[in-house]
Motif scaffolding. Structure first.
Motif, mmCIF file in Angstrom:
data_model
loop_
_atom_site.group_PDB
_atom_site.id
_atom_site.type_symbol
_atom_site.label_atom_id
_atom_site.label_comp_id
_atom_site.label_asym_id
_atom_site.label_seq_id
_atom_site.Cartn_x
_atom_site.Cartn_y
_atom_site.Cartn_z
ATOM 1 N N SER A 1 0.810 -1.217 0.000
ATOM 2 C CA SER A 1 0.000 0.000 0.000
ATOM 3 C C SER A 1 0.846 1.271 0.000
ATOM 4 N N LEU A 2 2.004 1.257 0.678
ATOM 5 C CA LEU A 2 2.803 2.485 0.762
ATOM 6 C C LEU A 2 3.365 2.904 -0.603
ATOM 7 N N PRO A 3 4.077 2.047 -1.325
ATOM 8 C CA PRO A 3 4.584 2.505 -2.633
ATOM 9 C C PRO A 3 3.484 2.770 -3.647
ATOM 10 N N ILE A 4 2.467 1.915 -3.669
ATOM 11 C CA ILE A 4 1.372 2.121 -4.633
ATOM 12 C C ILE A 4 0.608 3.396 -4.289
ATOM 13 N N GLY A 5 0.289 3.595 -3.005
ATOM 14 C CA GLY A 5 -0.465 4.776 -2.603
ATOM 15 C C GLY A 5 0.294 6.060 -2.845
ATOM 16 N N MET A 6 1.598 6.074 -2.534
ATOM 17 C CA MET A 6 2.384 7.291 -2.761
ATOM 18 C C MET A 6 2.536 7.579 -4.256
ATOM 19 N N ALA A 7 2.756 6.519 -5.055
ATOM 20 C CA ALA A 7 2.877 6.723 -6.502
ATOM 21 C C ALA A 7 1.577 7.253 -7.092
ATOM 22 N N ALA A 8 0.447 6.692 -6.651
ATOM 23 C CA ALA A 8 -0.848 7.158 -7.164
ATOM 24 C C ALA A 8 -1.102 8.610 -6.760
ATOM 25 N N ALA A 9 -0.756 8.950 -5.498
ATOM 26 C CA ALA A 9 -0.962 10.328 -5.051
ATOM 27 C C ALA A 9 -0.099 11.302 -5.852
ATOM 28 N N ILE A 10 1.154 10.944 -6.099
ATOM 29 C CA ILE A 10 2.049 11.829 -6.865
ATOM 30 C C ILE A 10 1.536 12.006 -8.297
ATOM 31 N N TYR A 11 1.120 10.925 -8.917
ATOM 32 C CA TYR A 11 0.653 11.035 -10.300
ATOM 33 C C TYR A 11 -0.622 11.871 -10.400
ATOM 34 N N LEU A 12 -1.595 11.579 -9.524
ATOM 35 C CA LEU A 12 -2.870 12.293 -9.607
ATOM 36 C C LEU A 12 -2.706 13.777 -9.283
ATOM 37 N N GLU A 13 -1.818 14.112 -8.380
ATOM 38 C CA GLU A 13 -1.693 15.494 -7.956
ATOM 39 C C GLU A 13 -0.740 16.307 -8.834
ATOM 40 N N GLU A 14 0.286 15.664 -9.362
ATOM 41 C CA GLU A 14 1.334 16.422 -10.051
ATOM 42 C C GLU A 14 1.360 16.221 -11.568
ATOM 43 N N PHE A 15 0.960 15.080 -12.073
ATOM 44 C CA PHE A 15 1.166 14.788 -13.490
ATOM 45 C C PHE A 15 -0.113 14.500 -14.263
ATOM 46 N N ALA A 16 -1.171 14.024 -13.592
ATOM 47 C CA ALA A 16 -2.374 13.596 -14.317
ATOM 48 C C ALA A 16 -3.073 14.800 -14.948
ATOM 49 N N PRO A 17 -3.510 14.670 -16.189
ATOM 50 C CA PRO A 17 -4.274 15.770 -16.812
ATOM 51 C C PRO A 17 -5.643 15.910 -16.162
ATOM 52 N N ARG A 18 -6.179 17.094 -16.164
ATOM 53 C CA ARG A 18 -7.485 17.345 -15.568
ATOM 54 C C ARG A 18 -8.556 17.113 -16.629
ATOM 55 N N ASN A 19 -9.204 15.940 -16.557
ATOM 56 C CA ASN A 19 -10.272 15.605 -17.496
ATOM 57 C C ASN A 19 -11.292 14.735 -16.770
ATOM 58 N N ARG A 20 -12.234 14.218 -17.531
ATOM 59 C CA ARG A 20 -13.321 13.443 -16.932
ATOM 60 C C ARG A 20 -12.816 12.143 -16.310
ATOM 61 N N TRP A 21 -11.771 11.542 -16.897
ATOM 62 C CA TRP A 21 -11.281 10.274 -16.367
ATOM 63 C C TRP A 21 -10.621 10.459 -15.006
ATOM 64 N N THR A 22 -9.797 11.475 -14.877
ATOM 65 C CA THR A 22 -9.179 11.709 -13.573
ATOM 66 C C THR A 22 -10.217 12.127 -12.529
ATOM 67 N N ASP A 23 -11.220 12.901 -12.955
ATOM 68 C CA ASP A 23 -12.308 13.238 -12.027
ATOM 69 C C ASP A 23 -13.045 11.980 -11.583
ATOM 70 N N PHE A 24 -13.257 11.072 -12.512
ATOM 71 C CA PHE A 24 -13.933 9.816 -12.187
ATOM 72 C C PHE A 24 -13.100 8.993 -11.211
#
Length: 436
Positions: A232-255
């Motif tokens: 959970s720690l590496p997966i959760g931190m990686a997901a948080a970094i991607y969603l907050e810093e790199f993911a584009p703002r669109n309907r998929w990320t909102d979903f």
């Protein structure tokens, strides 16, 4: 003109009176609200004190165990008839008869079969195994006589601790009159003592309260949390970094964000059903293993870690990112060299809180079979085991009086772990987190 000024003055005074009256009402309402809050806090603290007081008062006696001192004659005819001190022969010795002979020598007047059964019942069924362990460790004991302190039965233990009555109708008591007389004689001869209950901390589960311990559940919880933390720690931190810093703002990320927030509020037993269907029925992983328990708890704690990680990243001021980009750092360098080091304390705090929640969970683990009666202490993540909350659940459902104090004692141990983990999270946040 004077009439107009008089009317105006009367109107102003009336307005001021109305304002003063409303201010008085608002102040009274504010004081009542503060009083309600104070009363709620006091009531909550009172209930908390009552809860902790009840647990401690019932559980502190479990940290001591009653022992009976017997003069054991290690009869060679019963445990080593060949006289070769062979470990296999010593393993098969009749140690139960040694205990019965020692008890009969103390109470030679007991002749009737039922009375003998009650007399022998003063000693725990696990005492013979302790004798065998001593002889295997020291074969020179064969043929000698010595004072040996053996475990007392759970009813005797409860009686000595004052938790079973000596008066009342004999048929309604666990300890009968003849047993009370024998216990009194043993106490008069200084053959009964209470010592630290090491078996509670060093043994696995047992059907007998005096032999039951939490070490198997502690090791199961440790292996389960290691699997959970490792995933959970590496997966959760990686997901948080991607969603907050790199993911584009669109309907998929909102979903995805909406579903992460929803998963954080899903009842934990749903994750247990998911683990039962996917990890056990579909992938065929072993039931009751810390591996499956860790996978299920990983699914449960991931939303918490991701949300906490994103909050920690958001708390870093935008000026840090702008300054890093301004001196020529790439977006990846900006995040991993400047933003992430400042956000790690907050992310670790969320991870520790998620681990603390996972440590206290029992519902999802019940669904994957970790409620099974496991005697042996697990040695790996693939072996059947249980965890501390499930062990408490099993003991709370047991009818024996001896399991009541052990249930409360196990709750005390679990609370200490939870307080430590939450305290560690608070320390990390205050020690390393920077305020902007």
């Amino acid at each position: 003109m004077n009439e107009i000024s008089d009317v105006s003055g009367q109107y102003s005074r009336r307005t001021i009176d109305i304002v003063h009256a409303s201010l008085v009402k608002r102040r009274r309402a504010e004081k009542r609200f503060q009083l309600y809050g104070l009363v709620s806090i006091v009531l909550g603290l009172c209930f908390l004190v009552i809860l902790f007081g009840s647990i401690i008062s019932k559980g502190y006696t479990a940290f001591q165990q009653t022992f009976i001192g017997l003069d054991i004659y290690f009869d060679p005819q019963l445990i080593d008839p060949e006289g070769r001190r062979d470990p296999n022969t010593l393993m098969e010795g009749n140690y139960d008869r040694l205990l019965k002979n020692a008890m009969s020598s103390l109470f030679p007047d007991v002749k009737e079969r039922r009375a003998k059964r009650s007399l022998y019942g003063l000693v725990s069924v696990g005492a013979s195994f302790d004798l065998r362990a001593q002889v295997l460790a020291r074969p020179d004991l064969v043929g000698s006589t010595g004072r040996v302190w053996v475990l007392a039965d759970d009813d005797v233990d409860m009686f000595v601790k004052g938790q079973l009555e000596r008066t009342g109708v004999e048929a309604d008591r666990r300890i009968k009159d003849n047993q009370i007389a024998w216990i009194d004689k043993l106490e008069a001869e200084s053959r009964i003592k209470k010592s630290l209950n090491t078996a509670f901390f060093a043994s696995g589960d047992s059907r007998e309260p005096e032999l039951a311990g939490i070490w198997g559940a502690v090791m199961g919880s440790l292996f389960t949390l290691l699997v959970t933390l490792g995933l959970s720690l590496p997966i959760g931190m990686a997901a948080a970094i991607y969603l907050e810093e790199f993911a584009p703002r669109n309907r998929w990320t909102d979903f995805i964000e909406v579903n992460i927030n929803n998963l954080a509020a899903v009842p934990s037993i749903v994750f247990g059903l998911l683990g039962l269907a996917v990890f056990i029925n579909f992938f065929g992983l072993p039931r009751s293993s810390p591996l499956v328990g860790g996978l299920v708890l990983t699914l449960m704690t991931l939303p918490v870690i991701i949300i906490a990680g994103r909050s920690a990243l958001k708390a870093v001021p935008p000026s840090v990112r702008e300054a890093a980009l301004g001196v020529g750092a790439s977006p990846m360098q900006t995040v991993f060299h400047h933003v992430l080091p400042l956000a790690v304390p907050g992310m670790m705090t969320g991870a520790i809180i998620g681990m603390a929640r996972a440590l206290g969970e029992s519902a999802p683990l019940l669904m994957i079979g970790m409620v099974a009666f496991i005697v042996d202490v697990p040695g790996s993540i693939m072996e059947p085991s249980t965890v501390l909350p499930v062990q408490i659940f099993l003991w709370a459902d047991s009818p024996e009086r001896g399991f009541v104090e052990r249930t409360s004692a196990a709750i005390m141990v679990l609370l200490l772990f939870l307080i430590f983990m939450n305290g560690l999270a608070v320390y990390i946040r205050r020690r390393f987190e920077r305020r902007w």
